[in-house]
Structures are given as C-alpha cells and as structure tokens.
Motif scaffolding. Structure first.
Motif, PDB file in Angstrom:
ATOM      1  N   GLU A  29       0.818  -1.214   0.000  1.00 26.75           N
ATOM      2  CA  GLU A  29       0.000   0.000   0.000  1.00 26.75           C
ATOM      3  C   GLU A  29       0.855   1.268   0.000  1.00 26.75           C
ATOM      4  O   GLU A  29       0.361   2.358  -0.279  1.00 26.75           O
ATOM      5  CB  GLU A  29      -0.948   0.006   1.208  1.00 26.75           C
ATOM      6  N   THR A  30       2.163   1.122   0.289  1.00 25.04           N
ATOM      7  CA  THR A  30       3.035   2.298   0.348  1.00 25.04           C
ATOM      8  C   THR A  30       3.794   2.463  -0.954  1.00 25.04           C
ATOM      9  O   THR A  30       3.542   3.387  -1.723  1.00 25.04           O
ATOM     10  CB  THR A  30       4.000   2.197   1.536  1.00 25.04           C
ATOM     11  N   VAL A  31       4.769   1.595  -1.231  1.00 19.04           N
ATOM     12  CA  VAL A  31       5.511   1.586  -2.501  1.00 19.04           C
ATOM     13  C   VAL A  31       5.741   0.128  -2.888  1.00 19.04           C
ATOM     14  O   VAL A  31       5.442  -0.787  -2.120  1.00 19.04           O
ATOM     15  CB  VAL A  31       6.862   2.334  -2.372  1.00 19.04           C
ATOM     16  N   TYR A  32       6.294  -0.092  -4.074  1.00 15.73           N
ATOM     17  CA  TYR A  32       6.631  -1.456  -4.497  1.00 15.73           C
ATOM     18  C   TYR A  32       7.939  -1.894  -3.837  1.00 15.73           C
ATOM     19  O   TYR A  32       8.897  -1.123  -3.760  1.00 15.73           O
ATOM     20  CB  TYR A  32       6.766  -1.533  -6.015  1.00 15.73           C
ATOM     21  N   GLY A  90      -0.584  -3.061   7.777  1.00 17.78           N
ATOM     22  CA  GLY A  90      -0.578  -1.620   7.604  1.00 17.78           C
ATOM     23  C   GLY A  90       0.811  -1.044   7.464  1.00 17.78           C
ATOM     24  O   GLY A  90       1.800  -1.770   7.378  1.00 17.78           O
ATOM     25  N   SER A  91       0.864   0.289   7.496  1.00 18.31           N
ATOM     26  CA  SER A  91       2.091   1.012   7.150  1.00 18.31           C
ATOM     27  C   SER A  91       2.976   1.283   8.366  1.00 18.31           C
ATOM     28  O   SER A  91       3.464   2.407   8.552  1.00 18.31           O
ATOM     29  CB  SER A  91       1.718   2.329   6.463  1.00 18.31           C
ATOM     30  N   LEU A  92       3.174   0.273   9.191  1.00 17.41           N
ATOM     31  CA  LEU A  92       4.042   0.382  10.363  1.00 17.41           C
ATOM     32  C   LEU A  92       5.048  -0.757  10.355  1.00 17.41           C
ATOM     33  O   LEU A  92       4.672  -1.937  10.322  1.00 17.41           O
ATOM     34  CB  LEU A  92       3.216   0.334  11.655  1.00 17.41           C
ATOM     35  N   THR A  93       6.324  -0.402  10.402  1.00 19.73           N
ATOM     36  CA  THR A  93       7.419  -1.369  10.486  1.00 19.73           C
ATOM     37  C   THR A  93       7.999  -1.316  11.891  1.00 19.73           C
ATOM     38  O   THR A  93       8.252  -0.235  12.423  1.00 19.73           O
ATOM     39  CB  THR A  93       8.510  -1.045   9.450  1.00 19.73           C
ATOM     40  N   LEU A  94       8.220  -2.481  12.493  1.00 22.81           N
ATOM     41  CA  LEU A  94       8.708  -2.566  13.868  1.00 22.81           C
ATOM     42  C   LEU A  94      10.104  -3.189  13.905  1.00 22.81           C
ATOM     43  O   LEU A  94      10.323  -4.267  13.344  1.00 22.81           O
ATOM     44  CB  LEU A  94       7.755  -3.415  14.713  1.00 22.81           C
ATOM     45  N   ILE A  95      11.038  -2.505  14.576  1.00 23.08           N
ATOM     46  CA  ILE A  95      12.375  -3.057  14.788  1.00 23.08           C
ATOM     47  C   ILE A  95      12.364  -3.841  16.099  1.00 23.08           C
ATOM     48  O   ILE A  95      12.019  -3.302  17.154  1.00 23.08           O
ATOM     49  CB  ILE A  95      13.438  -1.954  14.832  1.00 23.08           C
ATOM     50  N   GLY A 110      24.413  -6.779   9.931  1.00 24.67           N
ATOM     51  CA  GLY A 110      25.303  -7.150  11.025  1.00 24.67           C
ATOM     52  C   GLY A 110      24.760  -6.836  12.401  1.00 24.67           C
ATOM     53  O   GLY A 110      25.419  -7.106  13.408  1.00 24.67           O
ATOM     54  N   LEU A 111      23.546  -6.309  12.490  1.00 25.40           N
ATOM     55  CA  LEU A 111      22.933  -5.983  13.778  1.00 25.40           C
ATOM     56  C   LEU A 111      22.219  -7.205  14.361  1.00 25.40           C
ATOM     57  O   LEU A 111      21.991  -8.200  13.669  1.00 25.40           O
ATOM     58  CB  LEU A 111      21.934  -4.834  13.601  1.00 25.40           C
ATOM     59  N   LYS A 112      21.864  -7.110  15.641  1.00 28.52           N
ATOM     60  CA  LYS A 112      21.112  -8.177  16.304  1.00 28.52           C
ATOM     61  C   LYS A 112      19.623  -7.867  16.329  1.00 28.52           C
ATOM     62  O   LYS A 112      18.856  -8.441  17.089  1.00 28.52           O
ATOM     63  CB  LYS A 112      21.649  -8.388  17.723  1.00 28.52           C
ATOM     64  N   THR A 113      19.227  -6.941  15.477  1.00 28.79           N
ATOM     65  CA  THR A 113      17.830  -6.544  15.340  1.00 28.79           C
ATOM     66  C   THR A 113      17.419  -6.664  13.880  1.00 28.79           C
ATOM     67  O   THR A 113      18.254  -6.743  12.988  1.00 28.79           O
ATOM     68  CB  THR A 113      17.620  -5.089  15.788  1.00 28.79           C
ATOM     69  N   ALA A 114      16.111  -6.658  13.658  1.00 35.46           N
ATOM     70  CA  ALA A 114      15.592  -6.617  12.290  1.00 35.46           C
ATOM     71  C   ALA A 114      14.276  -5.863  12.298  1.00 35.46           C
ATOM     72  O   ALA A 114      13.571  -5.799  13.310  1.00 35.46           O
ATOM     73  CB  ALA A 114      15.405  -8.017  11.716  1.00 35.46           C
ATOM     74  N   ALA A 115      13.948  -5.288  11.151  1.00 36.62           N
ATOM     75  CA  ALA A 115      12.701  -4.546  10.980  1.00 36.62           C
ATOM     76  C   ALA A 115      11.680  -5.450  10.292  1.00 36.62           C
ATOM     77  O   ALA A 115      11.978  -6.055   9.262  1.00 36.62           O
ATOM     78  CB  ALA A 115      12.955  -3.294  10.152  1.00 36.62           C
ATOM     79  N   PHE A 116      10.482  -5.538  10.865  1.00 34.96           N
ATOM     80  CA  PHE A 116       9.432  -6.410  10.338  1.00 34.96           C
ATOM     81  C   PHE A 116       8.221  -5.572   9.922  1.00 34.96           C
ATOM     82  O   PHE A 116       7.824  -4.650  10.629  1.00 34.96           O
ATOM     83  CB  PHE A 116       8.999  -7.438  11.392  1.00 34.96           C
ATOM     84  N   ARG A 117       7.628  -5.954   8.789  1.00 34.97           N
ATOM     85  CA  ARG A 117       6.447  -5.243   8.285  1.00 34.97           C
ATOM     86  C   ARG A 117       5.435  -6.218   7.726  1.00 34.97           C
ATOM     87  O   ARG A 117       5.788  -7.208   7.074  1.00 34.97           O
ATOM     88  CB  ARG A 117       6.885  -4.264   7.192  1.00 34.97           C
ATOM     89  N   ASN A 118       4.175  -5.939   8.005  1.00 35.94           N
ATOM     90  CA  ASN A 118       3.044  -6.741   7.532  1.00 35.94           C
ATOM     91  C   ASN A 118       2.182  -5.823   6.654  1.00 35.94           C
ATOM     92  O   ASN A 118       1.353  -5.087   7.163  1.00 35.94           O
ATOM     93  CB  ASN A 118       2.259  -7.273   8.732  1.00 35.94           C
ATOM     94  N   PRO A 119       2.392  -5.829   5.346  1.00 37.21           N
ATOM     95  CA  PRO A 119       1.739  -4.834   4.486  1.00 37.21           C
ATOM     96  C   PRO A 119       0.247  -5.083   4.307  1.00 37.21           C
ATOM     97  O   PRO A 119      -0.226  -6.224   4.358  1.00 37.21           O
ATOM     98  CB  PRO A 119       2.477  -4.991   3.152  1.00 37.21           C
ATOM     99  N   ALA A 120      -0.471  -4.001   4.069  1.00 34.80           N
ATOM    100  CA  ALA A 120      -1.908  -4.080   3.834  1.00 34.80           C
ATOM    101  C   ALA A 120      -2.163  -4.236   2.335  1.00 34.80           C
ATOM    102  O   ALA A 120      -2.767  -3.369   1.682  1.00 34.80           O
ATOM    103  CB  ALA A 120      -2.600  -2.840   4.386  1.00 34.80           C
ATOM    104  N   VAL A 195       1.683   6.379   9.624  1.00 32.38           N
ATOM    105  CA  VAL A 195       1.352   6.168  11.038  1.00 32.38           C
ATOM    106  C   VAL A 195       2.200   7.142  11.859  1.00 32.38           C
ATOM    107  O   VAL A 195       3.432   7.066  11.855  1.00 32.38           O
ATOM    108  CB  VAL A 195       1.619   4.710  11.463  1.00 32.38           C
ATOM    109  N   THR A 196       1.561   8.052  12.557  1.00 29.69           N
ATOM    110  CA  THR A 196       2.251   9.158  13.228  1.00 29.69           C
ATOM    111  C   THR A 196       2.353   8.939  14.731  1.00 29.69           C
ATOM    112  O   THR A 196       1.746   8.020  15.287  1.00 29.69           O
ATOM    113  CB  THR A 196       1.507  10.469  12.974  1.00 29.69           C
ATOM    114  N   GLU A 197       3.135   9.808  15.392  1.00 23.20           N
ATOM    115  CA  GLU A 197       3.216   9.771  16.853  1.00 23.20           C
ATOM    116  C   GLU A 197       1.835   9.858  17.479  1.00 23.20           C
ATOM    117  O   GLU A 197       1.536   9.173  18.461  1.00 23.20           O
ATOM    118  CB  GLU A 197       4.087  10.925  17.365  1.00 23.20           C
ATOM    119  N   ALA A 198       0.994  10.710  16.915  1.00 20.80           N
ATOM    120  CA  ALA A 198      -0.360  10.876  17.448  1.00 20.80           C
ATOM    121  C   ALA A 198      -1.172   9.596  17.331  1.00 20.80           C
ATOM    122  O   ALA A 198      -2.067   9.342  18.161  1.00 20.80           O
ATOM    123  CB  ALA A 198      -1.068  12.018  16.725  1.00 20.80           C
ATOM    124  N   ASP A 199      -0.885   8.775  16.342  1.00 21.36           N
ATOM    125  CA  ASP A 199      -1.555   7.479  16.200  1.00 21.36           C
ATOM    126  C   ASP A 199      -0.999   6.461  17.195  1.00 21.36           C
ATOM    127  O   ASP A 199      -1.751   5.643  17.753  1.00 21.36           O
ATOM    128  CB  ASP A 199      -1.364   6.929  14.783  1.00 21.36           C
TER     129      ASP A 199
END
Length: 341
Positions: A29-32, A90-95, A110-120, A195-199
């Motif tokens: 829903e955001t970009v390809y 939706g348009s929120l990615t979580l690290i 090389g980090l011990k984290t990853a960003a996950f997204r579940n697109p709409a 998705v904003t701070e206010a959300d």
C-alpha cells in the motif's frame, strides 16, 4: 534475464521464482518492494546487487503477520503485540530483537535486530504465503532514486536485473512505512510515515522521533538513515511557503533551461506558468501530495529535460513529517530562497 510481469492471480508462479532464489518485486500500500527469500543469504545478496545498495543498509523483513515474526524475533513484548493488533496489516514497520542467528547478516546489516512489516496488500500476503518464507522488501528501485509507486517504475529501474514484477496497480499511500524502533528505551520513530506519533501514543504511550542521518562509520538500524535517497537527476528546490511561489515562478522564468514545478492545484491555478515550466499536480491537499510525490519526481527523470524542480513544502508535523522527510532527502536539504528571484 527476462523480467516477467505477473498479475495478482499469478502469485503461485511468482512464488516459485522466489523459492528458487530469484528476485520478484511485489506491491504494497506504500511503494513497491523488491522481494527475495529472507532466509536465503545468496538471494538476499542479489537484492543489494540489483539495487546498487550499500551492504550495511539493513533490509525490512516482510511477513504475513505476528506468527511469522515469532519464528525469528525474541518473544514479543506487550507493546509489540498491541501495535501489531492496532496497525497490522498496515504502514508500520517494527524493529525487534532477533533470536540468535535467526537471519543472516545480509538482512540485518550485522545488527542483532531486524525490521518487520506486515503490508496491507492482499496480493503480497498471498505471495508470501505461497512462497512459505518471509521476504526482504526494500523499495524496488535503483538505490538513491525515488521509490516506485507503479510497476512501470520498477520495470524502468530493474528490467533485466530481476526475475519478475507482480503488478497490482498504483500504491495507495505513496510514502514508505513508519519505522518504529522497539529495542530503544523509549519507542523511537526512525523514519516517519503515514502512522504518526499521534496514532501510536494512545496505543503504547510515549514515543520519540529520531530522524538523524547516521555517521559514516555507523550501521543504520533502518533504511534511509545514512545514504542519499529519493533523488531525481534534476536538483530539487523546496518552496517552503505559498507566499514564495510568486518569486519561485519569477526565478524559473529567468532560467535558460526547463524547470519542473510540483505543487497543489490551487498554486498552479493561481499563477501564469512561464513557457519554460512543466507542471506536475500534487492534487488537492497533503494526502494527495504524499501519494503523488515519488511519481512526480520520477516523471521528471525519463520524461522531460528539466534541470531544476520547484516542489511545494508543508508543515513538518503529522503526515507532513513523512512528506518533508522524503522531500528534504530528495532535495539534499536545498530550499528555494525567494530573495534570489
């Protein structure tokens, strides 16, 4: 290689390519996005090569939902669960923190984290389900160029470099997802989006923003924090205030080359456009401007010979933060000075 175009009812064929270690662009829903099997290190490395992307720029992992995340991340916190319930798909990615050796360093930088997204986008959810694995999903463009909001944009940049593109029409949001770092002491927005701070704050409490550009020796936690992004060939100039447009058009008219103008309809209607100006409408309001921003920047690359693009700025809050984040990076922080007209 041949780059095949798939329709939404052909995701099984596209998924077969992904399982074979090939690259396939997918709609959100955001970009390809540019998809590869996130568990196949060799396939992931092909993503960097196809995009010309620096290898320390981590990739977003695109999933079908929380159950897929739990295969790779540390146990989900209460905040993570609440955010997934409220905003996914939706348009929120979580690290998130990863389980040991859950994903290769090619994915994480090389980090011990990853960003996950579940697109709409149901077509892409069907694609991931058919592939049976999460997909890395950076924007499907040449690194540094405006992100693609149409399958045609992907084809322009990556024809012959990837195996396929799943065409599901235009992206609906037009700017990439918000990236929220849940590994920080206070959840922190590293990239603003729809998705904003206010959300977010009614769901999890205090949220901070940190949009700084990291240093040369730092590894960014999220895409877009270190390298040049979203830039067309022509120099972009941000027009900060509607009252500056008289001066902006006067300056454009004085140039001996073509100038592009990206502005709302009311701005374009209020001015007599010089003969050397090519206009691109950003629509009626900030929402439509965010949706059209990348398409407009791309319009002035292959389709015209403009050497400068005057682009309308907005207040840097709410959705405006996402818009201005992308526009400032596209312009290299260059703002039009009305005193030069």
């Amino acid at each position: 290689m041949e780059t095949k175009i798939f329709k939404p009812n052909q995701v099984e064929a596209a998924a077969a390519l992904l399982r074979a270690g090939q690259l396939v662009s997918f709609p959100t829903e955001t970009v390809y996005g540019l998809g590869a099997d996130a568990t196949n290190e060799a396939a992931v490395k092909q993503v960097y090569a196809a995009k010309g992307r620096p290898s320390d720029n981590p990739l977003i992992v695109t999933v079908t939902g929380p159950a897929m995340v739990e295969q790779y991340a540390q146990p989900l916190s209460t905040k993570a669960q609440a955010l997934m319930k409220a905003f996914w798909p939706g348009s929120l990615t979580l690290i998130l923190n990863l389980q040991p050796n859950a994903l290769s360093q090619a994915v994480t930088g090389g980090l011990k984290t990853a960003a996950f997204r579940n697109p709409a986008n149901q077509t892409t959810l069907n694609l991931i389900q058919a592939a049976g694995v999460p997909l890395v999903g950076p924007s499907a463009n040449t690194s540094g160029k405006p992100s693609p909001t149409l399958a045609e944009h992907v084809y322009h940049d990556l024809k012959g470099k990837i195996a396929g593109i799943v065409d599901d029409g235009p992206a609906q949001v037009g700017v990439e997802s918000t990236i929220l770092d849940l590994t920080a002491d206070v959840p922190t927005i590293l990239r603003p989006g729809a998705v904003t701070e206010a959300d977010l704050e009614p769901v999890i409490g205090q949220v901070r923003s940190n949009h700084h550009k990291v240093g040369k020796t730092e590894v960014p936690k999220a895409p877009g924090m270190k390298y040049k992004h979203y830039a067309p060939d022509a120099q972009v100039y941000i027009v900060d205030h509607e009252t500056d447009w008289d001066a902006a058009f006067k300056w454009a008219q004085a140039q001996d080359y073509s100038i592009g103008v990206m502005a709302l309809d009311n701005v374009l209607a209020a001015h007599q456009l010089p003969t050397n100006v090519e206009a691109y409408s950003l629509g009626q309001d900030l929402s439509s401007a965010s949706h059209r921003l990348f398409a407009g920047l791309r319009h002035f690359d292959p389709e015209s010979s403009v050497k400068g693009i005057l682009t309308q700025g907005f207040a840097d809050d709410g959705l405006g933060s996402a818009y201005m984040n992308r526009l400032n990076k596209s312009a290299g922080q260059v703002h039009f000075d009305p005193t030069q007209a």
